[in-house]
Design a protein around this motif. Structure first.
Motif, short mmCIF file in Angstrom:
data_model
loop_
_atom_site.label_atom_id
_atom_site.label_comp_id
_atom_site.label_asym_id
_atom_site.label_seq_id
_atom_site.Cartn_x
_atom_site.Cartn_y
_atom_site.Cartn_z
N THR A 1 103.90 -15.63 -9.29
CA THR A 1 102.49 -15.28 -9.04
C THR A 1 102.07 -13.95 -9.64
O THR A 1 100.86 -13.72 -9.82
N GLY A 2 103.02 -13.08 -9.90
CA GLY A 2 102.67 -11.74 -10.35
C GLY A 2 102.20 -10.84 -9.21
O GLY A 2 101.79 -9.70 -9.43
N ILE A 3 102.28 -11.34 -7.99
CA ILE A 3 101.88 -10.56 -6.81
C ILE A 3 103.06 -9.72 -6.34
O ILE A 3 104.17 -10.23 -6.16
N GLU A 4 102.83 -8.43 -6.15
CA GLU A 4 103.89 -7.53 -5.71
C GLU A 4 104.00 -7.58 -4.19
O GLU A 4 103.01 -7.34 -3.48
N VAL A 5 105.19 -7.88 -3.70
CA VAL A 5 105.41 -8.02 -2.27
C VAL A 5 106.09 -6.79 -1.70
O VAL A 5 107.09 -6.29 -2.24
N THR A 6 105.53 -6.29 -0.61
CA THR A 6 106.19 -5.26 0.19
C THR A 6 106.64 -5.93 1.50
O THR A 6 105.81 -6.55 2.18
N PHE A 7 107.92 -5.82 1.82
CA PHE A 7 108.43 -6.44 3.04
C PHE A 7 109.01 -5.36 3.95
O PHE A 7 109.92 -4.63 3.55
N ASP A 8 108.46 -5.25 5.15
CA ASP A 8 109.01 -4.36 6.18
C ASP A 8 109.52 -5.23 7.32
O ASP A 8 108.95 -6.29 7.61
N SER A 9 110.58 -4.79 7.98
CA SER A 9 111.17 -5.58 9.07
C SER A 9 110.95 -4.91 10.42
O SER A 9 110.84 -3.69 10.52
N PHE A 10 110.89 -5.75 11.45
CA PHE A 10 110.79 -5.25 12.83
C PHE A 10 111.97 -5.76 13.64
O PHE A 10 112.64 -6.73 13.24
N ASP A 11 112.21 -5.11 14.77
CA ASP A 11 113.36 -5.48 15.61
C ASP A 11 112.96 -6.26 16.85
O ASP A 11 113.81 -6.71 17.61
N SER A 12 111.67 -6.39 17.08
CA SER A 12 111.21 -7.16 18.24
C SER A 12 109.76 -7.58 18.03
O SER A 12 109.00 -6.93 17.28
N ASN A 13 109.37 -8.64 18.68
CA ASN A 13 107.98 -9.07 18.62
C ASN A 13 107.05 -8.00 19.18
O ASN A 13 105.94 -7.83 18.70
#
Length: 352
Positions: free
Chosen positions: A55-67
């Protein structure tokens, strides 16, 4: 894999990470970036890389430890995220707070690839706000060399024979799953008297426990330092069973619970088109299969099963719990005002 099934409101302030807050996308950056907030280890790097390349879309992924952490982040109104990955009860809470958008199914391709269990689920009728991605169960991990017999029931975690060799998940509602079901009750109960029965079961069990552990109980069972533990299906359980032939993951005859982590679009996102492209991309069978191959987690995508490269993972009951064992399993959902009864009981259990 660690999971959060408690619905205790998050009280600590959430620190906004610079990498997550700047990726919401606006103006000239709209639809060239996508910011995702999800569970650590649940979105394979290969999926993100393939999406970016196509897609050419740059993804930033951050993670969490709980809902709860995730919900608090969105509640702040300054998260900058476009897509989040809530568990089933968290979908309900996000909808109640108006934090996720109602989905336009005409903009999503591949919804018909989902297994029947995840179509029109109780926590999100009609999949109006969420697209299920990963699933699993809450069950039992045990070492038969230690137990000396097959384990089939939550009642085995109350057996004095295993005193000091039993672990429960360090999570309120996860513990109550066993406490309620071993008492012949549903985890979906909101009746104060029934929840008190579940509390009493956990109080009765407490002297038998080695502890509450959501971190490394699978390793302890694998090493024989523990005989039996309440556990989530998925990568940790699969690794433990693969490393030791005496270790088994089973769904208790009382039912246990089903969980699923889904993708939802954040209300007001500036990158709506990119978010819909992400949903459709992850519904492709060959992409959904990467969840199993790379993360050792069960995909909700029925069409993806044939695409999994390592078919032994599809037949591994620590990852894909057999359908016949799910007859009595329930989706854990938001207990609403009855949460207070669970919270009060859990305080007493932990203090005992």
């Amino acid at each position: 894999m660690q999971r959060s099934a408690s619905i205790v409101a998050a009280t600590a302030a959430v620190v906004l990470l610079a990498t997550g807050c700047s990726a919401g996308g606006s103006g000239e950056d709209a639809d060239t970036t996508l910011s995702i907030y999800g569970w650590s280890g649940e979105v394979p790097d290969g999926v993100i890389a393939a999406f970016e390349e196509e897609t050419g879309i740059e993804v930033t992924f951050d993670s969490f430890d709980s809902n709860e952490t995730m919900i608090a982040q969105l509640d702040s109104g300054q998260s900058g995220y476009d897509v989040v990955q809530p568990s089933q009860y968290a979908v309900q809470l996000l909808v109640q707070r108006g934090l996720v958008a109602e989905l336009d199914h005409d903009r999503i391709e591949g919804l018909d690839n989902l297994a029947d269990t995840f179509v029109d689920p109780s926590f999100d009728p009609g999949n109006q706000y969420s697209v299920p991605f990963a699933w699993g169960t809450t069950g039992i991990l045990y070492n038969e060399a230690c137990t000396g017999r097959e384990i089939t029931s939550w009642a085995d975690l109350w057996d004095p024979e295993f005193a000091g060799k039993v672990y429960m998940l360090d999570n309120m509602l996860s513990a109550y799953i066993a406490g309620m079901q071993v008492s012949g009750l549903s985890i979906l109960s909101t009746d104060e008297a029934e929840i008190e029965e579940g509390t009493q079961a956990l109080l009765d069990q407490k002297p038998l426990l080695a502890g509450y552990n959501s971190t490394n109980a699978a390793d302890l069972v694998g090493a024989g330092d523990a005989c039996i533990a309440q556990a989530y299906s998925g990568s940790s359980a699969a690794q433990a069973t693969a490393a030791n032939p005496d270790v088994h993951f089973v769904q208790p005859e009382e039912g246990g619970t089903l969980w699923t982590d889904s993708f939802s679009i954040v209300e007001g996102t500036q990158n709506e088109d990119a978010a819909y492209q992400w949903l459709s991309f992850t519904l492709r069978p060959e992409i959904a299969a990467m969840l199993t191959d790379e993360a050792n987690l069960a995909t909700t995508n029925e069409a993806a099963l044939a695409e999994v490269q390592d078919q032994s993972l599809v037949t591994n009951p620590a990852i894909f719990v057999p359908q016949e064992d799910l007859t009595n399993a329930e989706f854990l959902v938001d207990p609403g005002s009855a949460l207070a009864y669970f919270q009060d009981g859990w305080t007493r259990v932990r203090a005992s």
